[in-house]
Every structure is written in C-alpha cells, then in structure tokens.
Design a protein around this motif. Structure first.
Motif, PDB file in Angstrom:
ATOM      1  N   ARG A  65     -85.031  85.176  -6.378  1.00  0.00           N
ATOM      2  CA  ARG A  65     -85.496  85.399  -7.488  1.00  0.00           C
ATOM      3  C   ARG A  65     -86.182  84.321  -8.367  1.00  0.00           C
ATOM      4  O   ARG A  65     -87.239  84.513  -9.007  1.00  0.00           O
ATOM      5  CB  ARG A  65     -84.290  85.908  -8.504  1.00  0.00           C
ATOM      6  N   TYR A  66     -85.663  83.303  -8.074  1.00  0.00           N
ATOM      7  CA  TYR A  66     -86.063  82.276  -8.946  1.00  0.00           C
ATOM      8  C   TYR A  66     -87.760  81.919  -8.268  1.00  0.00           C
ATOM      9  O   TYR A  66     -88.729  81.373  -8.893  1.00  0.00           O
ATOM     10  CB  TYR A  66     -85.385  80.603  -8.547  1.00  0.00           C
ATOM     11  N   LYS A  98     -93.641  82.342  -8.138  1.00  0.00           N
ATOM     12  CA  LYS A  98     -94.864  82.955  -7.601  1.00  0.00           C
ATOM     13  C   LYS A  98     -95.330  83.915  -8.492  1.00  0.00           C
ATOM     14  O   LYS A  98     -96.553  83.819  -8.950  1.00  0.00           O
ATOM     15  CB  LYS A  98     -94.488  83.760  -6.260  1.00  0.00           C
ATOM     16  N   THR A  99     -94.585  84.784  -9.409  1.00  0.00           N
ATOM     17  CA  THR A  99     -95.011  85.524 -10.128  1.00  0.00           C
ATOM     18  C   THR A  99     -95.968  84.786 -11.120  1.00  0.00           C
ATOM     19  O   THR A  99     -96.940  85.362 -11.821  1.00  0.00           O
ATOM     20  CB  THR A  99     -93.834  86.622 -10.980  1.00  0.00           C
ATOM     21  N   GLU A 133    -104.120  88.408 -23.363  1.00  0.00           N
ATOM     22  CA  GLU A 133    -102.864  88.243 -24.179  1.00  0.00           C
ATOM     23  C   GLU A 133    -101.742  88.824 -23.700  1.00  0.00           C
ATOM     24  O   GLU A 133    -100.692  88.338 -23.693  1.00  0.00           O
ATOM     25  CB  GLU A 133    -103.259  88.965 -25.388  1.00  0.00           C
ATOM     26  N   LYS A 134    -101.692  90.045 -22.878  1.00  0.00           N
ATOM     27  CA  LYS A 134    -100.479  90.658 -22.366  1.00  0.00           C
ATOM     28  C   LYS A 134     -99.833  89.550 -21.468  1.00  0.00           C
ATOM     29  O   LYS A 134     -98.736  89.393 -21.345  1.00  0.00           O
ATOM     30  CB  LYS A 134    -100.780  92.125 -21.865  1.00  0.00           C
ATOM     31  N   LEU A 135    -100.585  89.330 -20.472  1.00  0.00           N
ATOM     32  CA  LEU A 135    -100.377  88.521 -19.428  1.00  0.00           C
ATOM     33  C   LEU A 135     -99.932  87.003 -20.076  1.00  0.00           C
ATOM     34  O   LEU A 135     -98.900  86.467 -19.533  1.00  0.00           O
ATOM     35  CB  LEU A 135    -101.316  88.130 -18.254  1.00  0.00           C
ATOM     36  N   SER A 136    -100.561  86.299 -20.894  1.00  0.00           N
ATOM     37  CA  SER A 136     -99.925  85.319 -21.553  1.00  0.00           C
ATOM     38  C   SER A 136     -98.576  85.351 -22.243  1.00  0.00           C
ATOM     39  O   SER A 136     -97.789  84.705 -21.977  1.00  0.00           O
ATOM     40  CB  SER A 136    -100.804  84.784 -22.632  1.00  0.00           C
ATOM     41  N   THR A 137     -98.347  86.731 -22.766  1.00  0.00           N
ATOM     42  CA  THR A 137     -97.083  86.892 -23.426  1.00  0.00           C
ATOM     43  C   THR A 137     -96.234  86.692 -22.309  1.00  0.00           C
ATOM     44  O   THR A 137     -95.009  86.303 -22.385  1.00  0.00           O
ATOM     45  CB  THR A 137     -96.996  88.042 -24.216  1.00  0.00           C
ATOM     46  N   GLU A 138     -96.241  87.547 -21.256  1.00  0.00           N
ATOM     47  CA  GLU A 138     -95.442  87.800 -20.202  1.00  0.00           C
ATOM     48  C   GLU A 138     -95.252  86.558 -19.497  1.00  0.00           C
ATOM     49  O   GLU A 138     -93.695  85.997 -19.111  1.00  0.00           O
ATOM     50  CB  GLU A 138     -95.862  88.865 -19.338  1.00  0.00           C
ATOM     51  N   ARG A 155     -95.258  83.392 -20.969  1.00  0.00           N
ATOM     52  CA  ARG A 155     -94.389  82.696 -21.747  1.00  0.00           C
ATOM     53  C   ARG A 155     -92.917  83.103 -21.479  1.00  0.00           C
ATOM     54  O   ARG A 155     -91.851  82.319 -21.517  1.00  0.00           O
ATOM     55  CB  ARG A 155     -94.949  82.734 -23.344  1.00  0.00           C
ATOM     56  N   ALA A 156     -92.694  84.431 -21.433  1.00  0.00           N
ATOM     57  CA  ALA A 156     -91.236  85.137 -21.606  1.00  0.00           C
ATOM     58  C   ALA A 156     -90.756  84.732 -20.282  1.00  0.00           C
ATOM     59  O   ALA A 156     -89.569  83.968 -20.131  1.00  0.00           O
ATOM     60  CB  ALA A 156     -91.406  86.412 -21.614  1.00  0.00           C
ATOM     61  N   LEU A 157     -91.448  84.744 -19.030  1.00  0.00           N
ATOM     62  CA  LEU A 157     -91.021  84.170 -17.836  1.00  0.00           C
ATOM     63  C   LEU A 157     -90.778  82.547 -17.881  1.00  0.00           C
ATOM     64  O   LEU A 157     -89.816  82.117 -17.255  1.00  0.00           O
ATOM     65  CB  LEU A 157     -91.910  84.464 -16.694  1.00  0.00           C
TER      66      LEU A 157
END
Length: 164
Positions: free
Chosen positions: A8-9, A14-15, A104-109, A111-113
């Motif tokens: 998972r890590y 990779k994601t 913006e959506k990818l940046s937010t995601e 940051r969350a990751l």
C-alpha cells in the motif's frame, strides 16, 4: 499484514508520483494555453487597430487595398477573423478553466496523500514488524496449547473438539 502495508505504501508513493507528474503536465499545458491566449488577444488587438485604420482611411476618401482574388470587403474579412478568433479564445479559456480545476483537484488529493504518508514513518513499520512477530509467536503458542489439550483429552478420555 506488513507486506500489505508495504504494498500500500509503495502504491501510494507511485500514485503520488503520478499525480505530481500529472500536475506538472497540466501546469505546463495551462501556461501554454495562457500564452496562446495572450498571443491571440494581441492578434485581435492588431486586427482591431487595422480595422480602425481601414475605417479612417475609407472615411477620408482614400481607396483601400483589397488583396487579389478577394471578393468580400475588409469589414467582412475582419468580422470573420474576429468571430473565429473569439471562438478560439473562448475554447482556450474553457480549456484553461477545465485544466485549472483538474490541477486543483489533483493538488488537493496529492496533499492529502502526502499527509497520509507522513504518518507512515520508520517507527510505524518497526511497530508493524513487532506485531507481526508477536502474531507468529502467538500462533506457535496456540499450536502448542492445542497439542497439549489433545493429549489431556486423550489421557482423561474426553472427546476433543477442534472448534474449541
């Protein structure tokens, strides 16, 4: 369990990298589109200036030049170019807005990751390794207890049931 966490890590990393690359590509594309938009705006301004100069020369009684093979007036040509350019500009603006939203959506995601990955440090993996070892020891101990229970049930003549 540790292997799953490790997978998972790695998958999260990779994601994260893919999203960083996508953000970089989108940002580049946005800049290219904004540059193209600015060039088109400048071109429109130039065409409008030419249009104004043609009108003033026509108003002063001077003959305007029409390129050979052209049957339409300069006003028709400039209107066609203007409408074509404005449509192109509208499309560029829509594309830029869409790309900015996606960026913006990818940046937010991303940051969350990143914050989620921050919790997975070396201590965390050491703790997982300790838990894994403890589970293995517990399984060994349970197997020994089961053997002892079987022996005791044989010695005292009691039926041994595996579901206990």
């Amino acid at each position: 369990m540790y292997d799953e966490l490790q997978k998972r890590y790695v998958k999260e990393i990779k994601t994260n990298q893919e999203q960083s690359e996508a953000i970089k590509n989108l940002t580049t594309k946005i800049h290219e589109l904004e540059h193209s938009l600015q060039e088109q705006r400048q071109r429109i301004e130039q065409l409008e200036r030419k249009k104004v100069s043609w009108r003033t020369s026509a108003a002063s009684g001077k003959k305007s030049r029409i390129p050979e093979g052209e049957v339409t007036s300069h006003r028709d040509i400039s209107e066609k170019k203007e409408s074509c350019c404005s449509k192109y500009l509208e499309l560029l603006l829509k594309e830029i807005k869409k790309l900015k939203k996606e960026n913006e959506k990818l940046s937010t995601e991303r940051r969350a990751l990143k914050t989620e990955l921050a919790g997975l440090d070396e201590d965390f993996f050491e703790e997982i390794e300790d838990l894994k070892h403890a589970v293995q020891e517990s399984v060994k101990l349970n197997n020994e207890y089961e053997k002892c229970l079987k022996q005791i049930s044989v010695i005292y003549g009691l039926p041994y049931t595996a579901h206990l």
